[in-house]
Write an enzyme that holds these catalytic residues in place. Structure first.
Site, short mmCIF file in Angstrom:
data_model
loop_
_atom_site.label_atom_id
_atom_site.label_comp_id
_atom_site.label_asym_id
_atom_site.label_seq_id
_atom_site.Cartn_x
_atom_site.Cartn_y
_atom_site.Cartn_z
N HIS A 166 7.25 -7.59 -12.68
CA HIS A 166 7.63 -6.30 -13.29
C HIS A 166 6.98 -5.12 -12.56
CE1 HIS A 166 8.87 -8.73 -16.87
NE2 HIS A 166 7.79 -9.43 -16.53
N SER A 287 7.96 15.41 8.21
CA SER A 287 8.79 16.35 7.45
C SER A 287 8.79 17.67 8.18
CB SER A 287 8.21 16.51 6.05
OG SER A 287 8.58 17.76 5.51
N LYS A 293 3.24 14.80 5.78
CA LYS A 293 4.08 13.66 5.43
C LYS A 293 4.42 12.73 6.56
CE LYS A 293 6.83 13.44 2.17
NZ LYS A 293 8.01 13.56 1.31
N GLU A 300 14.06 3.14 4.49
CA GLU A 300 15.04 3.69 3.55
C GLU A 300 16.47 3.45 4.04
OE1 GLU A 300 13.56 7.74 1.97
OE2 GLU A 300 12.36 7.30 3.71
#
Ligand code: ARG
Length: 467
Positions: A166, A287, A293, A300
């Site tokens: 979970h 970024s 970042k 992704e």
């Protein structure tokens, strides 16, 4: 027109607005597949050479014509490979583009190539050959990905991390064990690939339009020349069947789902909050506005490619589901789905192999996280069963009280004083602390397939021998 109605001669009133000319142009546009099936040129030429050679061997065409055909086809192959071939949409597809060029090169003999064959068995052949090669490529790429995981697993057979269910801390595991879970998954994908190669390894050529042919062809000869195990057995099924393409897509969808789960884990692990792994610069981006970042874009995109692959599988299943036997032109829509999925899958496997090889694993962060969240609670319960003779259900209850106590004191289980533990159950002794560390916890899980480093090493040896 002066009266305000549309000129219906050059474009259809209902649906012709987009087209400058009449329905012929629309027919050509919907009918042509050359835009995508040109990818099959090498398979088409190989198939034609094998077919012509067989026709001559069987005395169906002359040896001279066969020689001209083979020579012409070889010329066309180099023309296409060197970019000196003009594909024409009027000629519809790769088969007719090549045949028309052959006629231009060798004249009349070109017309003999299509004896005892149809575009129906021809396209089935070309596409099967293409999918077979793609499956072989996929097999090799999965072997590389598995090898990357085996190396990381070996390196981290002892590194502890939290195991999750979970996505909540469950029990400590080793990072090596987690890597080996992916080896199992990609190993299953690879065996699906191998089975699919076995299933499709039958030659369609010679089924002709759907009924076979009256010419004395030798389908075993062409099957052998093209590297197939044997010819297909039913001519109707042969030109109707796209199972090999659907099987490729389903394997790609399952493998894509595995890659996507891995991608998701990498996205989570590489957040500053988790900090379990750091991606190499090669597989991340910055970024444009936030200088701090480092984004896991490659992961992704791998996660997103799964959507495309699933779409292709559903598309082809839907295209095929209502078709009567044998060939229908609907089947022309099979190729783009497979080409697109194949490209996505190749990219996704390659990107993942790179990421897994390159990423830096932060064992300190993993270890710290492994010990938090009362991850050794099960070990305490097991100790009570083993050393104090409690039934597991009672031990579970006692442990629950210990966790609640630790929680109220804001400390870990291993930090609870013995006196506190003994107020919950007097049978607890100082020895219990031996099992409350994460290292002891993982080392104890020696059951077959368990997370103990000794077991993980056995799994690695098993896969090394197989890979
Ligand atoms: N371009 C066609 C396809 O990809 C080739 C087969 C055409 N056969 C036919 N009977 N029109 O399916």
């Amino acid at each position: 027109m002066a009266d305000g109605t549309k000129d219906t001669k050059s474009s259809n009133q209902m649906w012709g607005g987009r087209f400058a000319s009449g329905p012929d142009a629309i027919m050509e546009e919907i009918n042509a597949s050359i835009g995508f099936d040109k990818k099959l040129f090498a398979q088409d030429i190989r198939g034609s050479i094998a077919h012509a050679t067989m026709l001559a061997h069987q005395g169906i065409i002359s040896a001279e014509d066969k020689d001209k055909i083979v020579h012409g086809l070889s010329t066309i192959l180099s023309e296409i490979e060197s970019g000196n071939f003009e594909f024409s949409r009027q000629l519809e597809d790769i088969h007719m583009n090549i045949e028309a060029r052959l006629a231009a090169l060798i004249g009349q003999a070109a017309g003999r190539l299509h004896t005892a064959r149809s575009r129906n068995d021809q396209v089935a052949l070309d596409f099967r050959l293409w999918v077979k090669e793609e499956l072989q490529k996929t097999e090799a790429m999965l072997t590389n990905l598995i090898a990357a995981f085996l190396d990381r697993a070996e390196e981290h057979a002892e590194s502890v991390m939290p195991g999750f269910t979970h996505l909540q801390t469950a029990q400590p595991v080793t990072f090596g064990h987690h890597c080996m879970a992916y080896v199992e998954m990609f190993g299953r994908d690879r065996s699906r690939v191998r089975h699919a190669i076995e299933h499709l390894d039958e030659s369609p050529i010679g089924a002709a339009a759907l009924a076979g042919t009256g010419y004395p062809i030798d389908r075993h000869m062409t099957a052998k020349a093209l590297g197939f195990r044997e010819p297909t057995r039913n001519s109707i099924d042969t030109v109707s069947d796209r199972d090999f393409a659907i099987e490729f897509l389903s394997i790609a969808a399952i493998c894509g789902m595995h890659l996507s789960r891995l991608a998701e884990e990498i996205v989570i692990w590489s957040t500053p909050q988790f900090g379990f792994v750091r991606l190499s610069d090669a597989f991340s981006t910055g970024s444009s506005i936030m200088p701090q970042k480092k984004n896991p874009d490659a992961a992704e995109l791998v996660r997103a490619k799964t959507g495309r692959i699933n779409g292709s599988l559903i598309a082809l299943l839907t295209i095929m589901k209502g078709l009567p036997l044998a060939y229908s032109k609907d089947m022309q829509e099979d190729k783009e789905q497979v080409f697109d999925a194949a490209e996505s899958l190749e990219l996704a496997i390659a990107a993942m192999t790179g990421m897994v090889r390159d990423m830096t694993v932060n064992t300190e962060r993993m270890k710290a996280a492994a010990g938090s969240g009362y991850s050794t609670a099960t070990d305490l319960a097991d100790w009570l069963v083993r050393e104090a003779g409690l039934p597991f259900r009672d031990a579970h209850h006692v442990t629950g009280r210990a966790v609640a106590l630790a929680e109220s004191k804001g400390c870990d289980l291993a930090e609870l004083p013995l006196a506190d533990l003994q107020t919950i159950n007097p049978a607890i002794t100082g020895k219990v602390y031996d099992v409350l560390t994460v290292e002891a916890s993982v080392a104890s899980r020696k059951s077959f397939g368990g997370t103990a480093p000794s077991e993980v090493r056995k799994q690695i040896a098993f896969w090394r021998a197989r890979n």
